[in-house]
Design a protein around this motif. Structure first.
Motif, PDB file in Angstrom:
ATOM      1  N   LYS A  44     100.263  47.117  97.065  1.00  0.00           N
ATOM      2  CA  LYS A  44      99.041  46.971  97.862  1.00  0.00           C
ATOM      3  C   LYS A  44      98.042  46.062  97.159  1.00  0.00           C
ATOM      4  O   LYS A  44      97.381  45.232  97.795  1.00  0.00           O
ATOM      5  CB  LYS A  44      98.418  48.340  98.134  1.00  0.00           C
ATOM      6  CG  LYS A  44      99.198  49.160  99.128  1.00  0.00           C
ATOM      7  CD  LYS A  44      98.525  50.497  99.385  1.00  0.00           C
ATOM      8  CE  LYS A  44      99.341  51.351 100.341  1.00  0.00           C
ATOM      9  NZ  LYS A  44      98.711  52.657 100.570  1.00  0.00           N
ATOM     10  N   ASP A  62      99.174  42.512  97.593  1.00  0.00           N
ATOM     11  CA  ASP A  62      98.865  42.045  98.950  1.00  0.00           C
ATOM     12  C   ASP A  62      97.392  41.688  99.081  1.00  0.00           C
ATOM     13  O   ASP A  62      97.038  40.671  99.687  1.00  0.00           O
ATOM     14  CB  ASP A  62      99.242  43.104  99.987  1.00  0.00           C
ATOM     15  CG  ASP A  62     100.744  43.265 100.141  1.00  0.00           C
ATOM     16  OD1 ASP A  62     101.471  42.331  99.740  1.00  0.00           O
ATOM     17  OD2 ASP A  62     101.184  44.321 100.654  1.00  0.00           O
ATOM     18  N   GLU A  67     103.814  51.524  94.644  1.00  0.00           N
ATOM     19  CA  GLU A  67     103.186  51.313  95.954  1.00  0.00           C
ATOM     20  C   GLU A  67     101.767  50.766  95.787  1.00  0.00           C
ATOM     21  O   GLU A  67     101.353  49.859  96.513  1.00  0.00           O
ATOM     22  CB  GLU A  67     103.158  52.628  96.739  1.00  0.00           C
ATOM     23  CG  GLU A  67     104.524  53.077  97.223  1.00  0.00           C
ATOM     24  CD  GLU A  67     104.482  54.438  97.897  1.00  0.00           C
ATOM     25  OE1 GLU A  67     103.371  54.985  98.094  1.00  0.00           O
ATOM     26  OE2 GLU A  67     105.557  54.954  98.242  1.00  0.00           O
TER      27      GLU A  67
END
Length: 146
Positions: free
Chosen positions: A134, A137, A130
């Motif tokens: 992130k 991104d 995760e």
């Protein structure tokens, strides 16, 4: 030869209303005055058009100058905001990288110390994935901004 001598009397016709005598010069005067007025009106119209064109050009130049100034101000403000955003994203990326490194170390430690009874490493892998998503991104957003 006896002819009576009578004085010759010229008879004048009875008073008739007299017609105005036309003069050739009077007609020419009206034509010249008409031409002069026409010329003055045409020159006035031409002068007004030239003056309005001159004013229109001045106003267009002033508006162009004001627009350029406003565009420069907007560009400077945009560059400042973009620089601030790059700095904040760069700081966030650095923080995320430290967190990822810490999680990697914790994961390695957990993986090494894990036995067959505990399966906590899967949770750490999930958290690590995760965090990596992130981070990816954020990197994409930073690339878009540049």
């Amino acid at each position: 030869m006896n002819t009576p001598v009578e004085p010759a009397v010229f008879e004048q016709p009875m008073a008739r209303p007299s017609k105005p005598v036309k003069r050739k010069g009077k007609g020419r005067t009206y034509v010249l005055l008409f031409m002069a007025w026409t010329l003055l009106i045409a020159l006035g119209g031409l002068g007004a058009k030239m003056y309005t064109d001159h004013l229109r050009q001045q106003i267009a130049q002033q508006i162009a100058a004001q627009t350029d100034q406003q565009l420069q101000a907007v560009q400077e403000d945009y560059k400042k905001q973009l620089d601030q955003l790059k700095e904040s994203v760069g700081g966030d990326l650095a923080k995320m990288q430290t967190k990822i490194d810490a999680l990697n170390e914790l994961l390695a430690f957990t993986k090494d110390s894990a036995n067959s009874k505990t399966d906590n490493s899967n949770q750490l892998y999930t958290q690590l994935n995760e965090v990596k998503k992130k981070l990816d991104d954020l990197k994409k957003n930073l690339d878009v901004l540049q």
